[in-house]
Design a protein around this motif. Structure first.
Motif, mmCIF file in Angstrom:
data_model
loop_
_atom_site.group_PDB
_atom_site.id
_atom_site.type_symbol
_atom_site.label_atom_id
_atom_site.label_comp_id
_atom_site.label_asym_id
_atom_site.label_seq_id
_atom_site.Cartn_x
_atom_site.Cartn_y
_atom_site.Cartn_z
ATOM 1 N N GLU A 29 0.691 -1.259 0.013
ATOM 2 C CA GLU A 29 -0.204 -0.071 -0.370
ATOM 3 C C GLU A 29 0.601 0.969 0.200
ATOM 4 O OE1 GLU A 29 -3.668 -0.300 2.101
ATOM 5 O OE2 GLU A 29 -3.446 -1.953 2.567
ATOM 6 N N SER A 30 -0.064 2.058 0.037
ATOM 7 C CA SER A 30 0.508 3.954 -0.207
ATOM 8 C C SER A 30 1.839 4.037 0.380
ATOM 9 C CB SER A 30 0.110 4.655 -0.210
ATOM 10 O OG SER A 30 -0.326 5.243 1.430
ATOM 11 N N ARG A 34 7.900 1.564 -2.828
ATOM 12 C CA ARG A 34 7.169 1.284 -4.699
ATOM 13 C C ARG A 34 5.755 1.323 -4.407
ATOM 14 N NH1 ARG A 34 8.322 -4.797 -2.792
ATOM 15 N NH2 ARG A 34 6.657 -4.282 -0.855
ATOM 16 N N ALA A 35 5.232 1.728 -3.516
ATOM 17 C CA ALA A 35 3.462 1.437 -4.545
ATOM 18 C C ALA A 35 3.552 3.718 -5.111
ATOM 19 C CB ALA A 35 3.209 2.174 -2.800
ATOM 20 N N LEU A 36 5.054 4.003 -4.678
ATOM 21 C CA LEU A 36 4.819 5.822 -4.772
ATOM 22 C C LEU A 36 4.035 6.805 -4.563
ATOM 23 C CD1 LEU A 36 5.873 4.945 -9.008
ATOM 24 C CD2 LEU A 36 7.662 5.224 -6.963
ATOM 25 N N LEU A 47 2.436 -3.230 -11.516
ATOM 26 C CA LEU A 47 1.247 -2.153 -11.880
ATOM 27 C C LEU A 47 0.468 -1.918 -10.952
ATOM 28 C CD1 LEU A 47 -1.091 -4.957 -13.818
ATOM 29 C CD2 LEU A 47 0.104 -2.641 -14.521
ATOM 30 N N HIS A 48 -0.011 0.260 -10.529
ATOM 31 C CA HIS A 48 -0.366 0.438 -9.257
ATOM 32 C C HIS A 48 -1.990 0.423 -9.505
ATOM 33 C CE1 HIS A 48 4.462 1.756 -9.736
ATOM 34 N NE2 HIS A 48 4.003 1.958 -8.965
ATOM 35 N N ALA A 66 3.780 7.196 -12.422
ATOM 36 C CA ALA A 66 4.281 5.810 -12.981
ATOM 37 C C ALA A 66 3.445 5.246 -13.957
ATOM 38 C CB ALA A 66 3.296 4.510 -11.922
ATOM 39 N N PRO A 67 3.912 4.024 -14.912
ATOM 40 C CA PRO A 67 4.252 3.986 -16.221
ATOM 41 C C PRO A 67 2.707 3.602 -16.420
ATOM 42 C CG PRO A 67 6.070 2.562 -15.792
ATOM 43 C CD PRO A 67 5.706 3.317 -14.969
ATOM 44 N N ASN A 68 2.013 2.829 -15.745
ATOM 45 C CA ASN A 68 1.143 1.391 -15.258
ATOM 46 C C ASN A 68 0.438 1.531 -14.639
ATOM 47 O OD1 ASN A 68 1.790 0.634 -17.778
ATOM 48 N ND2 ASN A 68 3.683 -0.431 -17.093
ATOM 49 N N VAL A 69 -1.043 2.647 -14.356
ATOM 50 C CA VAL A 69 -1.486 2.724 -13.271
ATOM 51 C C VAL A 69 -3.053 3.179 -13.601
ATOM 52 C CG1 VAL A 69 -2.772 4.871 -11.808
ATOM 53 C CG2 VAL A 69 -0.468 4.886 -12.291
ATOM 54 N N ILE A 70 -3.905 1.971 -12.863
ATOM 55 C CA ILE A 70 -5.686 1.049 -13.090
ATOM 56 C C ILE A 70 -6.134 2.164 -12.183
ATOM 57 C CG2 ILE A 70 -7.108 0.001 -12.728
ATOM 58 C CD1 ILE A 70 -4.803 -2.261 -12.951
#
Length: 113
Positions: A29-30, A34-36, A47-48, A66-70
């Protein structure tokens, strides 16, 4: 004596957290670097996930971390995504490359398809 503030649990985040846990998808989690500072980082998928009750101006900055965020916006959307996650239990294969997207997949001839 001052009252201690008890952290509140966001029901939308809890909906996603519970689904990820049920489906045995590794995540942090945040609070984890790693969760940025996004709500969740799926460690096996790279993935985030960012969960929002409604649109806010700061979402653009958050999405750029991040490059990949849902992005999941709204309680009904969170419940729907949670159902998808729960139904994936035992079916989801870990992302091996961490970089290939559907648009980058190649056919048998090695051409983008």
């Amino acid at each position: 004596m001052a009252k201690r503030r008890v952290p509140t649990v966001d029901p939308m985040e809890e909906t996603v957290r519970s689904a990820l846990t049920f489906a045995e998808i590794g995540f942090v989690e945040s609070q984890d670097p790693r969760a940025l500072n996004l709500d969740f980082y799926l460690t096996t998928e790279d993935l985030h996930i960012e969960v929002k009750r409604f649109h806010a101006p700061r979402i653009a900055e958050q999405m750029s971390r991040a490059p990949n965020v849902i992005a999941i916006q709204g309680l009904d959307a969170a419940k729907f995504v949670a159902r998808l996650i729960r139904n994936s239990k035992g079916r989801l294969q870990p992302n091996q490359s961490g970089t290939e997207s559907l648009h980058q997949s190649k056919n048998a001839d090695g051409l983008s398809g």
